[in-house]
Motif scaffolding. Structure first.
Motif, PDB file in Angstrom:
ATOM      1  N   LYS A 146       7.195  -2.913  16.107  1.00 56.11           N
ATOM      2  CA  LYS A 146       5.765  -2.601  15.921  1.00 56.11           C
ATOM      3  C   LYS A 146       5.441  -2.297  14.466  1.00 56.11           C
ATOM      4  O   LYS A 146       4.733  -1.345  14.151  1.00 56.11           O
ATOM      5  CB  LYS A 146       5.332  -1.447  16.818  1.00 56.11           C
ATOM      6  N   LEU A 147       5.955  -3.112  13.569  1.00 56.16           N
ATOM      7  CA  LEU A 147       5.776  -2.922  12.127  1.00 56.16           C
ATOM      8  C   LEU A 147       4.312  -3.124  11.728  1.00 56.16           C
ATOM      9  O   LEU A 147       3.698  -4.128  12.084  1.00 56.16           O
ATOM     10  CB  LEU A 147       6.666  -3.908  11.363  1.00 56.16           C
ATOM     11  N   ARG A 148       3.758  -2.155  11.004  1.00 61.79           N
ATOM     12  CA  ARG A 148       2.403  -2.245  10.457  1.00 61.79           C
ATOM     13  C   ARG A 148       2.456  -1.832   8.990  1.00 61.79           C
ATOM     14  O   ARG A 148       2.991  -0.769   8.653  1.00 61.79           O
ATOM     15  CB  ARG A 148       1.436  -1.317  11.206  1.00 61.79           C
ATOM     16  N   ILE A 149       1.896  -2.670   8.134  1.00 62.20           N
ATOM     17  CA  ILE A 149       1.850  -2.376   6.701  1.00 62.20           C
ATOM     18  C   ILE A 149       0.388  -2.402   6.274  1.00 62.20           C
ATOM     19  O   ILE A 149      -0.333  -3.361   6.537  1.00 62.20           O
ATOM     20  CB  ILE A 149       2.655  -3.414   5.889  1.00 62.20           C
ATOM     21  N   SER A 150      -0.052  -1.339   5.621  1.00 62.88           N
ATOM     22  CA  SER A 150      -1.425  -1.284   5.119  1.00 62.88           C
ATOM     23  C   SER A 150      -1.413  -0.645   3.739  1.00 62.88           C
ATOM     24  O   SER A 150      -0.525   0.142   3.408  1.00 62.88           O
ATOM     25  CB  SER A 150      -2.319  -0.492   6.078  1.00 62.88           C
ATOM     26  N   GLU A 151      -2.401  -1.006   2.943  1.00 66.49           N
ATOM     27  CA  GLU A 151      -2.488  -0.435   1.599  1.00 66.49           C
ATOM     28  C   GLU A 151      -3.803   0.301   1.431  1.00 66.49           C
ATOM     29  O   GLU A 151      -4.810  -0.049   2.048  1.00 66.49           O
ATOM     30  CB  GLU A 151      -2.329  -1.511   0.535  1.00 66.49           C
ATOM     31  N   ASP A 152      -3.762   1.337   0.636  1.00 67.59           N
ATOM     32  CA  ASP A 152      -4.951   2.121   0.324  1.00 67.59           C
ATOM     33  C   ASP A 152      -5.128   2.093  -1.185  1.00 67.59           C
ATOM     34  O   ASP A 152      -4.490   2.861  -1.908  1.00 67.59           O
ATOM     35  CB  ASP A 152      -4.802   3.557   0.840  1.00 67.59           C
ATOM     36  N   ARG A 153      -5.974   1.170  -1.672  1.00 72.85           N
ATOM     37  CA  ARG A 153      -6.180   1.010  -3.116  1.00 72.85           C
ATOM     38  C   ARG A 153      -6.786   2.260  -3.731  1.00 72.85           C
ATOM     39  O   ARG A 153      -6.524   2.568  -4.886  1.00 72.85           O
ATOM     40  CB  ARG A 153      -7.088  -0.189  -3.399  1.00 72.85           C
ATOM     41  N   SER A 154      -7.604   3.003  -2.969  1.00 75.01           N
ATOM     42  CA  SER A 154      -8.235   4.196  -3.540  1.00 75.01           C
ATOM     43  C   SER A 154      -7.194   5.285  -3.830  1.00 75.01           C
ATOM     44  O   SER A 154      -7.364   6.075  -4.744  1.00 75.01           O
ATOM     45  CB  SER A 154      -9.319   4.732  -2.606  1.00 75.01           C
ATOM     46  N   LYS A 155      -6.118   5.324  -3.048  1.00 78.11           N
ATOM     47  CA  LYS A 155      -5.063   6.323  -3.266  1.00 78.11           C
ATOM     48  C   LYS A 155      -3.826   5.704  -3.920  1.00 78.11           C
ATOM     49  O   LYS A 155      -2.842   6.397  -4.166  1.00 78.11           O
ATOM     50  CB  LYS A 155      -4.670   6.961  -1.939  1.00 78.11           C
ATOM     51  N   ASN A 156      -3.863   4.403  -4.145  1.00 81.61           N
ATOM     52  CA  ASN A 156      -2.744   3.675  -4.753  1.00 81.61           C
ATOM     53  C   ASN A 156      -1.433   3.907  -4.013  1.00 81.61           C
ATOM     54  O   ASN A 156      -0.420   4.268  -4.602  1.00 81.61           O
ATOM     55  CB  ASN A 156      -2.598   4.027  -6.229  1.00 81.61           C
TER      56      ASN A 156
END
Length: 180
Positions: free
Chosen positions: A115-125
Motif C-alpha cells: 500500500k505504498l503512497r508517495i506525496s510531496e508538500d511543496r509548501s513545507k518542502n
C-alpha cells in the motif's frame, strides 16, 4: 532637596530601564527569519525518491512516552532498493503481544512496501512516504517524512507494540552508501 533629586533620578533610571527591557522583549520575540527553500535540493530529493534507491541511518529513537535514545552506536537503517524495502531498526518500547520471553526483537522487514503512497508538500518542502509491512503476525505501518535538508522522520505503528519515532540521519543514494 537632595533626596528629591535622587528620587527623581532613580525614577528616570527605572523608567528608562523598563523601556529598555520592553524593547528587548519585543525584539527578542519577533518572528524568526524564514529560510528560503532551495528548489535544487528539493528536486534532488524528489529524484532520489522516484528512483527508489536511497538509504537512511537514523540518529535518534523516541519510544511512545519515553525520551530520546541515541542510535549513533546502534546499527540501524531503512533502505529502498527499487521495488523492495529493507528495514533494520532497534526497538525500545512495550510489546503487547507476539514475540517471546527474553526476545529482544527490533523492527525488521524486508520485502515489497505494501500500500505504498508517495506525496510531496511543496509548501513545507518535504516528501511523505507511507507503506505497510508484515513481520510474522505483526502488521507494521510506516510513515516516513523526508526533508530537503536530507533529514528524515519515521513513525512506526504496530499491531503488537507501542508506537516509536526515528529521526535525524541523512538521506543518501544507495549507490553512495554501497561505495564506502
Amino acid at each position: 532637596m537632595k533626596n528629591c533629586r535622587f528620587i527623581l533620578n532613580f525614577r528616570q533610571i527605572l523608567v528608562q530601564g523598563n523601556l529598555f527591557l520592553v524593547l528587548l522583549i519585543i525584539v527578542g520575540c519577533g518572528t524568526p527569519r524564514e529560510k528560503f527553500p532551495d528548489p535544487q535540493n528539493f528536486n534532488e530529493l524528489k529524484s532520489l525518491v522516484e528512483s527508489r534507491e536511497f538509504s537512511i541511518a537514523f540518529q535518534w529513537a523516541q519510544p511512545q512516552g519515553g525520551g530520546l535514545v541515541d542510535l549513533m552506536s546502534n546499527p540501524n537503517y531503512l533502505r529502498f532498493n527499487g521495488e523492495e524495502v529493507d528495514i533494520f531498526l532497534p526497538y525500545f518500547g512495550i510489546r503487547h503481544s507476539g514475540g517471546g520471553y527474553g526476545k529482544s526483537e527490533g523492527i525488521n522487514y524486508r520485502g515489497e512496501p505494501l500500500k505504498l503512497r508517495i506525496s510531496e508538500d511543496r509548501s513545507k518542502n518535504n516528501i511523505l512516504i507511507q507503506f505497510e509491512g508484515r513481520q510474522g503476525s505483526e502488521l507494521l505501518f510506516f510513515q516516513l517524512t523526508l526533508y530537503e535538508n536530507e533529514k528524515a522522520f519515521l513513525n512506526v505503528s504496530s499491531s503488537e507494540r507501542t508506537n516509536i519515532n526515528y529521526q535525524g540521519g541523512n538521506v543518501k543514494s544507495t549507490q553512495d552508501v554501497s561505495e564506502r
